[in-house]
Scaffold this motif. Structure first.
Motif, mmCIF file in Angstrom:
data_model
loop_
_atom_site.group_PDB
_atom_site.id
_atom_site.type_symbol
_atom_site.label_atom_id
_atom_site.label_comp_id
_atom_site.label_asym_id
_atom_site.label_seq_id
_atom_site.Cartn_x
_atom_site.Cartn_y
_atom_site.Cartn_z
ATOM 1 N N LEU A 1 54.242 -112.116 -17.789
ATOM 2 C CA LEU A 1 55.447 -112.257 -16.988
ATOM 3 C C LEU A 1 55.369 -111.404 -15.722
ATOM 4 C CD1 LEU A 1 58.271 -113.444 -16.697
ATOM 5 C CD2 LEU A 1 59.127 -111.562 -18.096
ATOM 6 N N SER A 2 54.890 -110.186 -15.861
ATOM 7 C CA SER A 2 54.755 -109.304 -14.704
ATOM 8 C C SER A 2 53.791 -109.882 -13.674
ATOM 9 C CB SER A 2 54.269 -107.925 -15.169
ATOM 10 O OG SER A 2 54.096 -107.065 -14.077
ATOM 11 N N ALA A 3 52.675 -110.409 -14.146
ATOM 12 C CA ALA A 3 51.697 -111.015 -13.232
ATOM 13 C C ALA A 3 52.281 -112.245 -12.548
ATOM 14 C CB ALA A 3 50.426 -111.382 -13.995
ATOM 15 N N ALA A 4 53.015 -113.058 -13.296
ATOM 16 C CA ALA A 4 53.628 -114.256 -12.702
ATOM 17 C C ALA A 4 54.662 -113.871 -11.653
ATOM 18 C CB ALA A 4 54.261 -115.116 -13.785
ATOM 19 N N ARG A 5 55.433 -112.825 -11.923
ATOM 20 C CA ARG A 5 56.423 -112.372 -10.931
ATOM 21 C C ARG A 5 55.729 -111.918 -9.646
ATOM 22 N NH1 ARG A 5 60.249 -109.476 -15.144
ATOM 23 N NH2 ARG A 5 61.858 -111.085 -15.255
ATOM 24 N N GLU A 6 54.665 -111.157 -9.793
ATOM 25 C CA GLU A 6 53.938 -110.679 -8.619
ATOM 26 C C GLU A 6 53.324 -111.842 -7.851
ATOM 27 O OE1 GLU A 6 52.695 -108.368 -5.635
ATOM 28 O OE2 GLU A 6 54.069 -107.783 -7.239
ATOM 29 N N GLU A 7 52.735 -112.795 -8.564
ATOM 30 C CA GLU A 7 52.182 -113.984 -7.903
ATOM 31 C C GLU A 7 53.283 -114.745 -7.172
ATOM 32 O OE1 GLU A 7 50.369 -116.251 -11.006
ATOM 33 O OE2 GLU A 7 48.730 -114.843 -11.271
ATOM 34 N N GLY A 8 54.452 -114.849 -7.803
ATOM 35 C CA GLY A 8 55.584 -115.529 -7.181
ATOM 36 C C GLY A 8 56.051 -114.825 -5.923
ATOM 37 N N ARG A 9 56.099 -113.496 -5.967
ATOM 38 C CA ARG A 9 56.495 -112.716 -4.785
ATOM 39 C C ARG A 9 55.515 -112.938 -3.637
ATOM 40 N NH1 ARG A 9 56.997 -108.294 -8.525
ATOM 41 N NH2 ARG A 9 59.117 -108.339 -9.317
ATOM 42 N N ARG A 10 54.237 -112.896 -3.960
ATOM 43 C CA ARG A 10 53.222 -113.087 -2.913
ATOM 44 C C ARG A 10 53.281 -114.493 -2.320
ATOM 45 N NH1 ARG A 10 48.152 -110.123 -5.902
ATOM 46 N NH2 ARG A 10 48.932 -108.006 -5.641
ATOM 47 N N ALA A 11 53.426 -115.485 -3.187
ATOM 48 C CA ALA A 11 53.515 -116.866 -2.706
ATOM 49 C C ALA A 11 54.775 -117.050 -1.863
ATOM 50 C CB ALA A 11 53.512 -117.841 -3.885
ATOM 51 N N ALA A 12 55.870 -116.448 -2.283
ATOM 52 C CA ALA A 12 57.126 -116.548 -1.532
ATOM 53 C C ALA A 12 56.997 -115.883 -0.165
ATOM 54 C CB ALA A 12 58.264 -115.905 -2.320
#
Length: 86
Positions: free
Chosen positions: A19-30
């Motif tokens: 979940l933490s990795a997905a959140r970080e990936e989401g932040r970067r993509a955003a």
């Protein structure tokens, strides 16, 4: 601690890390997506990026759930794992 308790703990830790990795990936993509929208005001861009991140995480969570496969079907999982649906 029993081996079952250990496995439950390891599964929970793996879930938190995923979940933490997905959140970080989401932040970067955003942030990458928002950077291209230079006509937006800062508050508008922040709102778009927040919504993008929310959708990214929702899609990631959906992808983690196994679909309803018939019994006996073998499907690939993350990290090279394979699952047999019983």
């Amino acid at each position: 601690m029993s081996s079952k308790d250990t496995q439950v703990l390891l599964n929970e830790i793996e879930g938190h890390l995923l979940l933490s990795a997905a959140r970080e990936e989401g932040r970067r993509a955003a942030a990458r997506f928002g950077a291209r929208l230079d006509w937006l005001t800062d508050p508008q861009r922040e709102d778009v990026e927040r919504r993008f991140e929310e959708e990214y995480l929702a899609l990631a969570r959906t992808s983690w759930r196994l679909p309803s496969w018939p019994a006996g079907v073998v499907v690939g999982g993350g990290g090279g794992r394979t699952f047999l649906i019983l």
